[in-house]
Design an enzyme around this catalytic site. Sequence first.
Site, PDB file in Angstrom:
ATOM      1  N   SER A 577       6.133 130.513   1.868  1.00 38.44           N
ATOM      2  CA  SER A 577       5.669 130.971   3.135  1.00 38.44           C
ATOM      3  C   SER A 577       6.462 132.148   3.196  1.00 38.44           C
ATOM      4  O   SER A 577       7.338 132.845   2.736  1.00 38.44           O
ATOM      5  CB  SER A 577       6.381 129.875   4.298  1.00 38.44           C
ATOM      6  N   TYR A 590      13.552 125.048   7.924  1.00 38.42           N
ATOM      7  CA  TYR A 590      12.445 125.305   7.155  1.00 38.42           C
ATOM      8  C   TYR A 590      12.607 126.722   6.313  1.00 38.42           C
ATOM      9  O   TYR A 590      12.036 126.814   5.181  1.00 38.42           O
ATOM     10  CB  TYR A 590      11.331 125.492   8.245  1.00 38.42           C
TER      11      TYR A 590
END
Length: 700
Positions: A577, A590
């Site tokens: 990501s 995250y």
Amino acid sequence: MTTTPAANRLENLWDDATAASMSESEKLLYRSNLLGSDKRVTNYGGGNTSAKVMERDPLTGAMVEVLWVKGSGGDIGSMKMDGFSTLYMDKLRALKGKYRGVAFEDEMVGYLPHCTFNLNPRAASIDTPLHAYVPKKHVDHVHSDSIIAIAASVNSRELTAELFGDEIGWLPWKKPGYELGLWLEKLATENPQMRGAVLESHGLFTWADDAKDCYLTTLDIINKAAAWLEARTAGKPAFGGQKLPTLPADQRRAVAARLMPAIRGLISQDRHKVGHFDDQPAVLEFVGSQMLQDLAPLGTSCPDHFLRTKIRPLVVDFDPENPDLDATLAGLSAAAEAYRADYAAYYDRCKKSDSPALRDPNAVVWLVPGVGMITFALDKATARISGEFYVNAINVMRGASGISTYQGLPEQEAFDIEYWLLEEAKLQRMPKPKSLAGRVALVTGGAGGIGSATAERFLKEGACVVLADIDGKAASDVAAGMAKVFGADQVRAVQMNVTDEVQVIGAYADAAVEFGGVDILVSNAGIASSAPVEETTLALWNKNMDILSTGYFLVSREAFKTFRTQGIGGSVVFVASKNGLAASPNASAYCTAKAAEIHLARCLALEGAEAGIRVNVVNPDAVLRGSKIWSGEWLDQRASTYKTDKEGLEEMYRQRSMLKRSVLPEDIAEAAYFFASELAGKSTGNILNVDAGNVQAFTR
């Protein structure tokens, strides 16, 4: 004529109502598909059918006789009307004047295009003369196991006469071609009472002047042979009886899962191959029998079998009574090398001045006592079909050895079929393989937007794909949809939680049994969470770490084990990501887990390079469409963080990007394909951002 089926007999599937409105050529297709639907009649791609039909000549307008016959490379069970070649019968008869004798029969194939009716582009097969010159309107040629069992016996002529009397003739072995077509014509013309002929070591021809009658004749002859074989072999143990025990199903699968990646590595040094495992009862009966070591070296008889399975199989040194799998694995390399040397010697003994160069000398069929049969080919469908052909060969050997003595093709005849210049020309016409042909990819999170898009991209390039997902039903549904487009051979689904070590190991075992191993891992499974750090619970933190860090470690570790066993390199692609490089508010768990992914990839790139294992990272950003993580709380949380609603979130992300463009699952799939393919064959340890531009995520 037999039309009432017994439980073990071929059933008459002809429906008069269905056929009533059909033209003669349509009845030919109907008959062909019915025959090809049952592997007891013929195997995939085997056999051919024909009809002589009156058609209007497109040039003269006159009615002319046209031969409709299965074209080169077709399959009677699945073909459509465009699978038939069409040729003028008067021109086919005129070819006899061009024939210079058996030494020149191959040149007759070059004349067949001159006989084409209506500019049909479907190439005529080598068997065309065998259909053209039989003086009947309809001809079937099939490879029934029960018939070939008779045809492959040393006294096949006497057995044919004993069973069929004068209604079925017999011809000695002759390579398919023009000369054999003339032999068959002579036999049928001189014996008008005959309904067909058995061809030694080959198969069955049947004929009639009506489409339905021809179909029923084929069924009747096969059923009669099957009943006769059963009566003659009743009470006799197949293959001399059992010699070795059969392992339980779960143990057979476990052994295959260990063997197949090792074998695959040994035979894929020049070009990647895909495997197939078969442990059906017929296979297990043969590989555990008293006669395995005597029959296996004889090879197959029918040319269609032989072309798919090579001169003979390789019997793996494995004792199911005292299994020592490590010792078997250690001996595979020597066994493979011995097979290659034996094959090269066979080539040298039989080659002629104009023979094509030596082809791949590796075994196609690997027989494992107590376990089953493993087959390898350049693609999954061919590996499966090769196995099916060898099952046919097993059935033939069972029948022949039960009534007589089985004989394979003589070595020189076998070579002349395998290295036939006409077959070589067919091979040369095959299309160039796709970029991922022979590769096997395992995609985690395979049921989601990015995972399924990546799988589809790989399938388009010829890869086989295992869709792994914690939601097993979703993975199965996605796989079923892909199978409709790309074929059932190409894709499998497995339920797998990336945090469960046992499930991860099991998924790789499944991939090994289904395809032979793994070449590409796309580690994509993920979750997302959003919370200020003071509201981030330990459970939420650990969940992110378990899935996005530990999960990536587990699937990568098992990939590395498989890659090293195979010894042919490999590619790992992490779908990380933008947040692994650029911090975001209210997403510390995250972002940290994604950063761990990226650094794990760097470590693995260092470890894998010496073995040709490449590890790279694709960093998406804001891929909303089709992504499971953008449902539920995460969507609400991110919308709240950026002070917008659900509908405005995608627009906000688009405007936030430098390029002002949305990022779609297909974009990530393209990046994953780039890293997995040889396009990036010299790249490892790299990061490719697919985020429409984010200056904070620029790699440094």
